[in-house]
Design an enzyme around this catalytic site. Structure first.
Site, PDB file in Angstrom:
ATOM      1  N   THR A   1       1.713  -4.215   4.242  1.00  0.00           N
ATOM      2  CA  THR A   1       1.539  -4.480   5.674  1.00  0.00           C
ATOM      3  C   THR A   1       1.076  -5.916   5.956  1.00  0.00           C
ATOM      4  O   THR A   1       1.286  -6.426   7.050  1.00  0.00           O
ATOM      5  CB  THR A   1       0.497  -3.513   6.287  1.00  0.00           C
ATOM      6  OG1 THR A   1      -0.749  -3.667   5.590  1.00  0.00           O
ATOM      7  CG2 THR A   1       0.961  -2.080   6.227  1.00  0.00           C
ATOM      8  N   ASP A   2       0.434  -6.561   4.961  1.00  0.00           N
ATOM      9  CA  ASP A   2      -0.250  -7.827   5.256  1.00  0.00           C
ATOM     10  C   ASP A   2       0.690  -8.965   5.647  1.00  0.00           C
ATOM     11  O   ASP A   2       0.324  -9.810   6.478  1.00  0.00           O
ATOM     12  CB  ASP A   2      -1.123  -8.253   4.067  1.00  0.00           C
ATOM     13  CG  ASP A   2      -2.387  -7.395   3.957  1.00  0.00           C
ATOM     14  OD1 ASP A   2      -2.693  -6.668   4.914  1.00  0.00           O
ATOM     15  OD2 ASP A   2      -3.058  -7.448   2.914  1.00  0.00           O
TER      16      ASP A   2
ATOM     17  N   THR B   1       0.823  -1.211   0.000  1.00  0.00           N
ATOM     18  CA  THR B   1       0.000   0.000   0.000  1.00  0.00           C
ATOM     19  C   THR B   1       0.856   1.259   0.000  1.00  0.00           C
ATOM     20  O   THR B   1       0.449   2.296  -0.515  1.00  0.00           O
ATOM     21  CB  THR B   1      -0.934  -0.010   1.234  1.00  0.00           C
ATOM     22  OG1 THR B   1      -1.831  -1.098   1.086  1.00  0.00           O
ATOM     23  CG2 THR B   1      -1.724   1.275   1.368  1.00  0.00           C
TER      24      THR B   1
HETATM   25  C1  SIN Z   1      -0.980  -2.948   2.781  1.00  0.00           C
HETATM   26  O1  SIN Z   1       0.158  -2.762   2.416  1.00  0.00           O
HETATM   27  O2  SIN Z   1      -1.467  -2.260   3.732  1.00  0.00           O
HETATM   28  C2  SIN Z   1      -1.920  -3.974   2.216  1.00  0.00           C
HETATM   29  C3  SIN Z   1      -1.464  -4.527   0.941  1.00  0.00           C
HETATM   30  C4  SIN Z   1      -0.188  -5.291   1.054  1.00  0.00           C
HETATM   31  O3  SIN Z   1       0.068  -5.929   2.071  1.00  0.00           O
HETATM   32  O4  SIN Z   1       0.582  -5.282   0.058  1.00  0.00           O
END
Ligand code: SIN
Length: 313
Positions: free
Chosen positions: A94-95, A19
């Protein structure tokens, strides 16, 4: 990208997507769209810093693969070996950030800081948190004395064993659970709270096999009404290790346990974790499956995978 002021230490930024490189509105955006040079250019405070930037991957981290981990570990090791590089920043979704961080911690356990950062909102959002997180990550990577794999997110610095995404949408999504953060970053100042993370590195040789031939390790959840069908099917499909995501303090449903014991008898190593977020499994009662301890099930899977690779290396 290189910008030598001759003052601040050289930091290498390795981008993998997420993200932080996303584009669109707060929910309907697409991750992994914006290149690393644009990410850096969006942070005016980085303009005069000596930085190099490299695009290692461009993925939504839900799609993270062992092959990308292998490439990333090799690029991190390459830059760590350069005496002029003080630290590395990795931009990531983040995932699955916590899995990649734990993987690099166990494979490289670097003496220089390797700082993960990410964002909960894309660069196009009014609430975009990526630029501040990136600036904090560079600050931490250049901080004298900092070392090991770290994650700089929302003003907190987390270690690779404890960090986990605890909330799916909040800007303050990451937590170190009961252990708490390793440091804080406030107004550009790093405030260490506990020792920097370190462990015995397994080394790049451990992951030299082609990623497509890495042993299969799966996570199975214990829940009301569960039986052993999934475990039996995984063993039949060639699983080489299992992590059981247990209830409470790592307890396992009696019907699932019977199948797990069959898998153990067939030679599969097993680790027993907990569905409870942010806390360790405490103790090891006689006869219980081996404990994952402080590792979340996702990290216990990485640990088991690396143990299997290391015994085959
Ligand atoms: C994010 O980064 O918050 C969600 C998408 C990902 O993990 O690439």
């Amino acid at each position: 990208m290189q910008n030598k002021s001759g003052q601040a230490p050289l930091i290498v930024i390795l981008a993998t997507g997420g993200t932080i490189a996303g584009s669109g509105d707060d929910v309907g955006y697409v991750a992994g769209q914006v290149g690393v040079k644009e990410l850096v250019a969006a942070v005016p405070a980085l303009a005069d810093r000596p930085l190099e930037a490299e695009q290692v991957a461009q993925v939504d981290s839900k799609d993270m693969s062992h092959a990308i981990w292998q490439t990333l570990a090799a690029r991190v090791a390459h830059h760590l070996a350069r005496p002029e590089v003080a630290g590395i920043v990795i931009t990531h979704g983040t995932d699955t950030l916590e899995e990649t961080a734990y993987f690099l911690h166990r494979v490289l356990s670097p003496a220089k800081p390797v700082v993960f950062t990410a964002a909960m909102r894309p660069v196009t959002s009014l609430q975009s948190d990526g630029p501040q997180n990136l600036l904090d990550a560079v600050t931490l990577a250049a901080h004298p004395g900092a070392s090991g794999v770290l994650a700089a997110l929302h003003g907190r610095v987390h270690g690779p064993v404890d960090v986990r995404k605890a909330l799916p949408f909040a800007l303050d999504a990451f937590s170190s659970g009961e252990a708490g953060p390793v440091a804080l970053i406030q107004e550009g100042q790093v405030r260490p709270l506990r020792p920097w993370p370190a462990c015995q590195a397994l080394g790049l040789d451990t992951i030299a096999f082609q990623a497509s031939s890495w042993p299969r390790v799966d996570i199975v959840v214990s829940h009301a009404g569960v039986d052993g069908v999934v475990v039996d099917a995984l063993v039949a499909a060639g699983a080489r290790g299992l992590v059981i995501e247990g209830t409470g303090n790592g307890t396992v449903h009696v019907s699932l346990l019977a199948a797990v014991e069959r898998a153990q008898a067939a030679g599969l190593p097993v680790l027993r974790g907990t569905r409870c977020a942010g806390a360790a499994v405490v103790g090891a009662p006689a006869g219980a499956l081996p404990s994952a301890g402080e590792l979340s099930p996702a990290k216990a899977r990485v640990e088991l995978l690396l143990q299997l690779l290391s015994s085959a290396a």
